[in-house]
Design an enzyme around this catalytic site. Structure first.
Site, PDB file in Angstrom:
ATOM      1  N   ALA A 107      19.517  66.737  29.172  1.00 39.02           N
ATOM      2  CA  ALA A 107      18.382  66.250  29.951  1.00 39.02           C
ATOM      3  C   ALA A 107      17.544  67.413  30.467  1.00 39.02           C
ATOM      4  O   ALA A 107      16.305  67.373  30.439  1.00 39.02           O
ATOM      5  CB  ALA A 107      18.866  65.383  31.107  1.00 39.02           C
ATOM      6  N   ASP A 108      18.207  68.466  30.938  1.00 32.42           N
ATOM      7  CA  ASP A 108      17.491  69.655  31.387  1.00 32.42           C
ATOM      8  C   ASP A 108      16.698  70.284  30.244  1.00 32.42           C
ATOM      9  O   ASP A 108      15.538  70.680  30.407  1.00 32.42           O
ATOM     10  CB  ASP A 108      18.482  70.688  31.927  1.00 32.42           C
ATOM     11  CG  ASP A 108      18.993  70.352  33.311  1.00 32.42           C
ATOM     12  OD1 ASP A 108      18.212  69.856  34.136  1.00 32.42           O
ATOM     13  OD2 ASP A 108      20.179  70.591  33.574  1.00 32.42           O
ATOM     14  N   ILE A 109      17.350  70.415  29.098  1.00 36.70           N
ATOM     15  CA  ILE A 109      16.689  71.056  27.960  1.00 36.70           C
ATOM     16  C   ILE A 109      15.508  70.231  27.487  1.00 36.70           C
ATOM     17  O   ILE A 109      14.433  70.771  27.161  1.00 36.70           O
ATOM     18  CB  ILE A 109      17.696  71.286  26.817  1.00 36.70           C
ATOM     19  CG1 ILE A 109      18.768  72.291  27.251  1.00 36.70           C
ATOM     20  CG2 ILE A 109      16.989  71.777  25.566  1.00 36.70           C
ATOM     21  CD1 ILE A 109      19.927  72.404  26.293  1.00 36.70           C
ATOM     22  N   ALA A 166      12.706  70.751  29.857  1.00 32.76           N
ATOM     23  CA  ALA A 166      12.199  72.119  29.708  1.00 32.76           C
ATOM     24  C   ALA A 166      11.273  72.245  28.511  1.00 32.76           C
ATOM     25  O   ALA A 166      10.199  72.856  28.599  1.00 32.76           O
ATOM     26  CB  ALA A 166      13.370  73.094  29.577  1.00 32.76           C
TER      27      ALA A 166
END
Length: 400
Positions: A171-173, A176
């Site tokens: 989810a972070d990637i 980003a």
């Protein structure tokens, strides 16, 4: 003949980031690798909390080393008006501002995209959040694993018996990379209109977009795809199979012609190529257990290298199931010279070149990983502060 190398595409672009954890830092690291100057604003009391996740990278946190090379670190107390004023001065000369503070925190500081873009029409300001600026989930905490669950990724990952989160912060990637591409798109628009503007990215919406295949399968087909571990829900054979020397080989048969070649040249059972119970993908999926048994029997008698050689010889897509130590020694990455060293406060560490390659241009700028507040003094002088002012700020704990 003098060969002129093209400069990195973001040379001359300045980014100010009030960032933490993974989503914003990974986005701005992409910008730094492509030549942008990235000024990372950190807390005075320990900095980006990702600095404390672990000590696996020679005493540094592996997440932090991964996401923060090539940046300048300034440590400020944004709750003190003097610290906040420093950020405002930095932003006044910036092209891009990125933040992923908790919902509402940036607005309370006057650092939300709408406020900054109103004051600086050429600025591109990025708000990265867990669930977006509105709606019933706007105030919820949004750590990566939680968003993986909310976006349904966990429901399709794992075995039939047990769901599992992805082994990387997906989810972070996702957020980003959409923030990164959003900045690039906004820079192109500014080049034609002269105006920047806000960019909004949420972790949930980013990962939900990546869930497109299972979502369409479910909302249009009526049923969600089953969790199948390393197997494929609708293709067979497509799985990892053990070999005689303890390795595992993954193979994928995409059509019935490939199945016939596999049966003839690898399984040594040419009759399976035309047997009605296996001749079509639909039949193989219906008879998945027996299909896998035939493949496992054949590959289990071979060493990993021999199994891969036979599969390659038959034109079957295949791969070695590698652990991370083996990835670090991957022959393809070595042959393409993808490894470099980056400087860190504990000395040089290995790091991969970013995957965007621009032939004929300068190599990616893989700068050093900064120590907390390493560039505070330099940056404060750059915004016009005298040494006496800087000393007072340090004494009062406003900067570090």
């Amino acid at each position: 003949m003098i060969i002129r190398m093209e400069p990195l595409p973001l040379s001359g672009i300045t980014v100010v980031a009030v960032e933490q954890a993974v989503a914003a830092p990974f986005a701005t690291r992409q910008l730094a690798d492509l030549g942008a100057r990235v000024i990372k604003v950190e807390r005075v009391d320990g900095g980006d909390f990702a600095r404390g996740y672990d000590t696996a990278a020679a005493g540094l946190a592996s997440h932090f080393v991964w996401c923060n090379r090539g940046k300048e670190s300034i440590a400020l107390d944004l709750k003190d008006p003097r610290g906040l004023e420093v950020v405002r001065r930095l932003v006044a000369d910036a092209d891009v501002f990125v933040q992923n503070l908790a919902h509402g925190a940036a607005a309370r500081l006057g650092l939300d995209a709408a406020t900054l873009c109103a004051a600086h029409p050429r600025l591109i300001a990025v708000d990265i959040s867990g669930y977006g600026s509105g709606g019933p989930y706007a105030d919820k905490r949004a750590y990566d694993m939680l968003v993986q669950c909310e976006a349904g990724l966990v429901s399709v990952t794992g075995t039939p018996e047990q769901p599992a989160k992805a082994g990387i912060p997906a989810a972070d990637i996702a957020a980003a990379m959409y923030a990164f591409s959003g900045v690039l798109a906004a820079l192109v628009r500014r080049g034609t209109t002269g105006r920047g503007g806000p960019v909004e990215v949420s972790m949930l919406e980013s990962l939900a977009e990546w869930m497109g295949h299972p979502l369409h399968h479910t909302i249009h087909g009526g049923t969600p795809p089953e969790r199948t571990g390393l197997a494929h829900a609708v293709i067979a054979p497509y799985d990892a199979y053990p070999t005689a020397d303890g390795g595992r080989v993954l193979l994928s048969v995409q059509n019935d012609r490939e199945w016939r070649r596999l049966a003839e040249q690898v399984l040594k059972r040419p009759e399976l190529g035309t047997d009605p119970e296996f001749a079509t993908n639909a039949a193989r999926v219906a008879n998945r257990q027996r299909t896998d048994e035939y493949v496992a029997e054949a590959l289990g008698a071979l060493g990993t290298d021999e199994a891969l050689a036979r599969l390659e010889g038959a034109g079957i897509a295949c791969a070695r199931l590698r652990d991370l130590s083996e990835v670090a020694e991957h022959p393809q990455l070595a042959a393409r010279e993808r490894w470099r060293e980056v400087g860190t406060p504990v000395g040089p560490l290995k790091a991969l070149l970013p995957p965007i390659t621009l032939p004929g241009g300068e190599s990616a700028r893989m700068g050093d990983v900064p120590a907390l507040g390493e560039h505070t003094g330099t940056l404060l002088r750059a915004v016009g502060m005298a040494d006496g002012e800087i000393a007072a700020l340090r004494r009062d704990g406003v900067v570090a």
